[in-house]
Design a protein around this motif. Structure first.
Motif, PDB file in Angstrom:
ATOM      1  N   VAL A  87       5.112   3.854   1.340  1.00 50.48           N
ATOM      2  CA  VAL A  87       4.413   3.453   2.567  1.00 50.48           C
ATOM      3  C   VAL A  87       3.794   2.073   2.428  1.00 50.48           C
ATOM      4  O   VAL A  87       3.827   1.259   3.366  1.00 50.48           O
ATOM      5  N   GLU A  88       3.229   1.771   1.260  1.00 52.98           N
ATOM      6  CA  GLU A  88       2.624   0.457   1.053  1.00 52.98           C
ATOM      7  C   GLU A  88       3.664  -0.652   1.147  1.00 52.98           C
ATOM      8  O   GLU A  88       3.391  -1.736   1.679  1.00 52.98           O
ATOM      9  N   CYS A  89       4.860  -0.387   0.656  1.00 53.31           N
ATOM     10  CA  CYS A  89       5.929  -1.383   0.748  1.00 53.31           C
ATOM     11  C   CYS A  89       6.328  -1.608   2.200  1.00 53.31           C
ATOM     12  O   CYS A  89       6.553  -2.741   2.635  1.00 53.31           O
ATOM     13  N   GLU A  90       6.430  -0.526   2.945  1.00 54.44           N
ATOM     14  CA  GLU A  90       6.788  -0.649   4.348  1.00 54.44           C
ATOM     15  C   GLU A  90       5.750  -1.489   5.104  1.00 54.44           C
ATOM     16  O   GLU A  90       6.096  -2.320   5.949  1.00 54.44           O
ATOM     17  N   SER A  91       4.483  -1.264   4.804  1.00 59.22           N
ATOM     18  CA  SER A  91       3.417  -2.019   5.466  1.00 59.22           C
ATOM     19  C   SER A  91       3.502  -3.502   5.135  1.00 59.22           C
ATOM     20  O   SER A  91       3.332  -4.374   6.006  1.00 59.22           O
ATOM     21  N   PHE A  92       3.779  -3.811   3.857  1.00 58.66           N
ATOM     22  CA  PHE A  92       3.901  -5.209   3.445  1.00 58.66           C
ATOM     23  C   PHE A  92       5.025  -5.905   4.208  1.00 58.66           C
ATOM     24  O   PHE A  92       4.847  -6.995   4.764  1.00 58.66           O
ATOM     25  N   LYS A 142       6.501  -5.059   6.935  1.00 60.72           N
ATOM     26  CA  LYS A 142       6.274  -5.113   8.377  1.00 60.72           C
ATOM     27  C   LYS A 142       5.541  -6.393   8.757  1.00 60.72           C
ATOM     28  O   LYS A 142       5.823  -7.010   9.793  1.00 60.72           O
ATOM     29  N   ASP A 143       4.571  -6.793   7.921  1.00 66.86           N
ATOM     30  CA  ASP A 143       3.837  -8.026   8.175  1.00 66.86           C
ATOM     31  C   ASP A 143       4.601  -9.263   7.697  1.00 66.86           C
ATOM     32  O   ASP A 143       4.482 -10.353   8.266  1.00 66.86           O
ATOM     33  N   TRP A 144       5.393  -9.096   6.673  1.00 72.66           N
ATOM     34  CA  TRP A 144       6.089 -10.221   6.037  1.00 72.66           C
ATOM     35  C   TRP A 144       7.303 -10.712   6.824  1.00 72.66           C
ATOM     36  O   TRP A 144       7.501 -11.908   7.007  1.00 72.66           O
ATOM     37  N   LEU A 145       8.079  -9.784   7.337  1.00 71.53           N
ATOM     38  CA  LEU A 145       9.374 -10.150   7.936  1.00 71.53           C
ATOM     39  C   LEU A 145       9.245 -11.088   9.142  1.00 71.53           C
ATOM     40  O   LEU A 145      10.023 -12.051   9.255  1.00 71.53           O
ATOM     41  N   PRO A 146       8.278 -10.866  10.069  1.00 73.71           N
ATOM     42  CA  PRO A 146       8.186 -11.777  11.226  1.00 73.71           C
ATOM     43  C   PRO A 146       7.899 -13.226  10.821  1.00 73.71           C
ATOM     44  O   PRO A 146       8.181 -14.150  11.598  1.00 73.71           O
TER      45      PRO A 146
END
Length: 301
Positions: free
Chosen positions: A287-292, A294-298
């Motif tokens: 979950v922590e990776c997904e959160s990272f 999510k903010d990083w890709l845009p």
């Protein structure tokens, strides 16, 4: 009366595969126990040689050779492929006239817990059946050299009979879940196991390293079969064989282990339980990776 080895429409059909090869004592013990119960039609479709740690490797470009072999009470074929190949072929109706009700992969010599599930050909044999929609389980025994004996495989197979029987009962009632398959590990002291325990896959793994070896340590045969570049510098070994500087030999060695602290499959197994771990095919990220991301890709240019 049902006769072992004779197909009966009144008995469910179980297909067995493994990654240790068709002559491995673990698989042979499992087949004997299932046949002796008189409750199942038993099919065997297993590699003709050891295919340990091949993970979910499949054969694409070469045809497979399937050779009929004698295993008392079963219809058996040795196949020149991987565990996943054997499962796929065995439930394709190309080898056997009908699709088995349950695929069992094992019994493996050595546990398959934690991250080692990814490497395991045994688990892949069951996973392949899951891909195709056939209920399946993988079974491994926590073999320890100097402590374990071949008879332990028979005890392990017998300890799994209630699980196998119950699964087939649920399949007959159409109540068995099809969105997972089971990975079962049996403890070293299987005669005194503490019972079944539902667990989750942990992160235990044997930490490996590489060390250079010479031709003598490797048996000397690899060097004689290497194709050398004509422009490369040649090195001469003591036995007269030659090796290019571009061809170096390395061998894996164990350097340690990473073991989970919480109640996952490996820890529960070492505590003496028969671990039952539901597995799937998807690998969701932490979950922590997904959160990272999510903010990083845009913000990626």
């Amino acid at each position: 009366m049902d006769v072992p080895g004779v197909i009966s429409v009144d008995r469910p059909t179980v297909m067995i595969t493994n990654d240790d090869g068709i002559d491995a004592p673990g698989m042979q013990s499992l087949v004997r126990v299932l046949v002796s119960s008189g409750r199942y039609n038993v099919q065997v479709c297993a590699p003709d040689s050891e295919k340990s740690a091949v993970s979910h490797c499949i054969t694409l470009r070469q045809p497979l050779v399937a050779r009929r072999v004698h295993i008392e009470g079963a219809i058996a074929f040795a196949v020149s492929g991987t565990p996943a190949d054997c499962t796929s072929l065995g439930i394709s109706k190309s080898l056997f006239p009908s699709v088995a009700d349950l695929v069992i992969s094992g019994i493996n010599m050595g546990n398959n817990c934690g991250y080692h599930i990814i490497y395991s050909g045994t688990v892949a044999g069951a996973r392949e059946a899951f891909f195709i929609g056939v209920p399946s389980i993988s079974i491994s025994y926590d073999w320890v050299g100097g402590i374990s004996s071949v008879q332990d495989f028979t005890l392990a197979a017998e300890a799994c009979l209630p699980i196998i029987g119950s699964i087939l009962s649920e399949i007959k009632k159409s109540s068995y879940p099809r969105k997972c398959f089971l990975n079962i590990d049996l403890p070293t002291d299987v005669a005194n196991h503490k019972g079944y325990k539902l667990t989750k896959q942990g992160r235990s793994i044997i930490q490996m390293a590489w060390r250079p070896v010479n031709s003598d340590m490797h048996g000397g045969k690899m060097l004689s079969t290497m194709t050398m570049d004509t422009d490369s510098v040649m090195l001469t070994e003591a036995d007269g064989s030659t090796m290019s500087q571009e061809h170096l030999l390395f061998k894996r060695e164990v350097r340690g282990a990473q073991v989970d602290d919480d109640a996952t499959d490996h820890r529960s197994l070492k505590e003496g339980f028969i671990t039952v771990t539901p597995l799937g095919a998807l690998s969701p990220a932490n979950v922590e990776c997904e959160s990272f991301f999510k903010d990083w890709l845009p913000n990626v240019a």
